[in-house]
Write a protein that holds these residues in place. Structure first.
Motif, PDB file in Angstrom:
ATOM      1  N   LEU A 193       1.049  -0.904  -0.192  1.00  0.00           N
ATOM      2  CA  LEU A 193      -0.031   0.182   0.145  1.00  0.00           C
ATOM      3  C   LEU A 193       0.777   1.239   0.357  1.00  0.00           C
ATOM      4  O   LEU A 193       1.954   1.314   0.839  1.00  0.00           O
ATOM      5  N   ALA A 194       0.839   1.942  -0.605  1.00  0.00           N
ATOM      6  CA  ALA A 194       1.343   3.302  -1.110  1.00  0.00           C
ATOM      7  C   ALA A 194       0.560   4.996  -0.970  1.00  0.00           C
ATOM      8  O   ALA A 194      -0.962   4.550  -0.326  1.00  0.00           O
ATOM      9  N   VAL A 195       1.193   5.158  -0.142  1.00  0.00           N
ATOM     10  CA  VAL A 195       0.760   6.763   0.146  1.00  0.00           C
ATOM     11  C   VAL A 195       1.926   7.595  -0.581  1.00  0.00           C
ATOM     12  O   VAL A 195       2.728   7.308  -1.362  1.00  0.00           O
ATOM     13  N   PRO A 196       1.312   8.798  -1.524  1.00  0.00           N
ATOM     14  CA  PRO A 196       1.819   9.530  -2.491  1.00  0.00           C
ATOM     15  C   PRO A 196       2.460  10.695  -1.951  1.00  0.00           C
ATOM     16  O   PRO A 196       2.602  11.914  -2.812  1.00  0.00           O
ATOM     17  N   TYR A 197       2.068  11.567  -0.820  1.00  0.00           N
ATOM     18  CA  TYR A 197       2.653  12.282  -0.480  1.00  0.00           C
ATOM     19  C   TYR A 197       4.253  12.581   0.395  1.00  0.00           C
ATOM     20  O   TYR A 197       4.746  13.699   0.385  1.00  0.00           O
ATOM     21  N   GLY A 198       4.889  11.156   0.176  1.00  0.00           N
ATOM     22  CA  GLY A 198       5.881  11.152   0.580  1.00  0.00           C
ATOM     23  C   GLY A 198       7.268  11.862  -0.214  1.00  0.00           C
ATOM     24  O   GLY A 198       6.669  12.149  -0.788  1.00  0.00           O
ATOM     25  N   TYR A 199       8.241  10.768   0.198  1.00  0.00           N
ATOM     26  CA  TYR A 199       9.908  11.062  -1.107  1.00  0.00           C
ATOM     27  C   TYR A 199       9.384   9.535  -2.064  1.00  0.00           C
ATOM     28  O   TYR A 199       9.746   8.405  -1.496  1.00  0.00           O
ATOM     29  N   ASN A 200       9.512  10.136  -3.023  1.00  0.00           N
ATOM     30  CA  ASN A 200      10.120   8.403  -4.150  1.00  0.00           C
ATOM     31  C   ASN A 200      11.007   8.992  -5.013  1.00  0.00           C
ATOM     32  O   ASN A 200      10.740   9.536  -6.608  1.00  0.00           O
ATOM     33  N   HIS A 201      11.990  10.000  -5.564  1.00  0.00           N
ATOM     34  CA  HIS A 201      13.010  10.329  -5.962  1.00  0.00           C
ATOM     35  C   HIS A 201      12.299  10.847  -6.713  1.00  0.00           C
ATOM     36  O   HIS A 201      12.640  11.007  -8.178  1.00  0.00           O
ATOM     37  N   GLY A 202      11.273  12.071  -7.088  1.00  0.00           N
ATOM     38  CA  GLY A 202      10.939  12.992  -8.191  1.00  0.00           C
ATOM     39  C   GLY A 202       9.209  12.281  -8.975  1.00  0.00           C
ATOM     40  O   GLY A 202       9.038  12.676  -9.520  1.00  0.00           O
ATOM     41  N   GLU A 203       9.028  10.905  -8.497  1.00  0.00           N
ATOM     42  CA  GLU A 203       8.290  10.055  -9.462  1.00  0.00           C
ATOM     43  C   GLU A 203       7.253   9.400  -8.475  1.00  0.00           C
ATOM     44  O   GLU A 203       7.095   8.722  -7.469  1.00  0.00           O
ATOM     45  N   PRO A 204       6.483   9.457  -9.089  1.00  0.00           N
ATOM     46  CA  PRO A 204       5.265   9.425  -8.528  1.00  0.00           C
ATOM     47  C   PRO A 204       5.354   7.389  -8.466  1.00  0.00           C
ATOM     48  O   PRO A 204       5.187   6.733  -8.468  1.00  0.00           O
TER      49      PRO A 204
END
Length: 221
Positions: A193-204
């Motif tokens: 399960l993912a949340v979209p508000y964090g840190y992902n190296h600039g990628e969704p």
């Protein structure tokens, strides 16, 4: 209850970018290291794209950016030690809990789920940050990036927590904000399960195709 929790007994959470916004404190420590080397500060925007793989990689990315080339092994090790020193002195004064996190953890704990924490942050920094928000009692087990020989995206930490509580991986859920969380969860046989508000190296993070995506952890409960 969110449908993704059906038949789930154990939930493993990432920390940075999932439960807390720690970039302000991480960036402050990175910039102190750079300042000691008479290099320009990185700032929060760059650090946001660099976090997620542990302190050594964070420092390596910061030094590479400032120098224009990869640092040697000795400068990197020295920089990492200075980072750990600065961050250890103040790991949480600027860190903030994301909205809905406390409510979600309270509800999941009350509902009987086993809650664990699996982060690539060095273990020594976990307790001070959790204690700052009064969250240490929520987690039955916490693993840092240096707790085992391997860290996310390797599945080893997730398989460790599943084995520790004798819960089969298909009955476990990994909740995180980055592709490393999703990759580790998938490799371990966890639901993801993912949340979209964090840190992902600039990628969704949706590009990593998690089993579910929620805007806030309150949607879990």
């Amino acid at each position: 209850m969110h449908p993704i929790l059906k038949d789930i007994r154990l939930v493993a959470f990432d920390l940075d970018g999932t439960l807390v916004d720690s970039v302000p404190d991480l960036a402050a420590a990175v910039d102190r290291v750079l300042g000691e080397l008479d290099l320009p500060a990185a700032g929060e925007a760059k650090v946001t794209a660099w976090v997620g793989n542990g302190s050594l990689t964070l420092v390596e990315r910061a030094l590479t950016d400032a120098l224009g080339e990869s640092p040697g092994a000795e400068p990197l090790e020295a920089g990492n030690l200075r980072f750990l020193y600065h961050y250890g002195r103040d790991p949480g004064s600027r860190t903030r809990l994301y909205p809905g996190v406390r409510e979600a953890l309270d509800a999941l704990q009350a509902g009987g789920w086993i809650l664990t924490l699996v982060t690539n942050k060095p273990y020594a920094f976990i307790e001070p940050i959790l204690a700052q928000f009064g969250l240490e009692r929520h987690f039955a087990l916490a693993l840092g990036g240096d707790s085992l020989q391997r860290k996310k995206p390797d599945p080893a930490p997730l398989l460790h927590v599943a084995s520790h509580f004798d819960v089969p991986p298909p009955a476990c859920l990994m909740v995180g904000d980055s592709r490393h969380d999703i990759a580790a969860g998938r490799a371990a046989g966890f639901r993801t399960l993912a949340v979209p508000y964090g840190y992902n190296h600039g990628e969704p993070v949706s590009n990593s195709l998690p089993d579910g995506l929620i805007e806030s952890l309150t949607e879990l409960v």
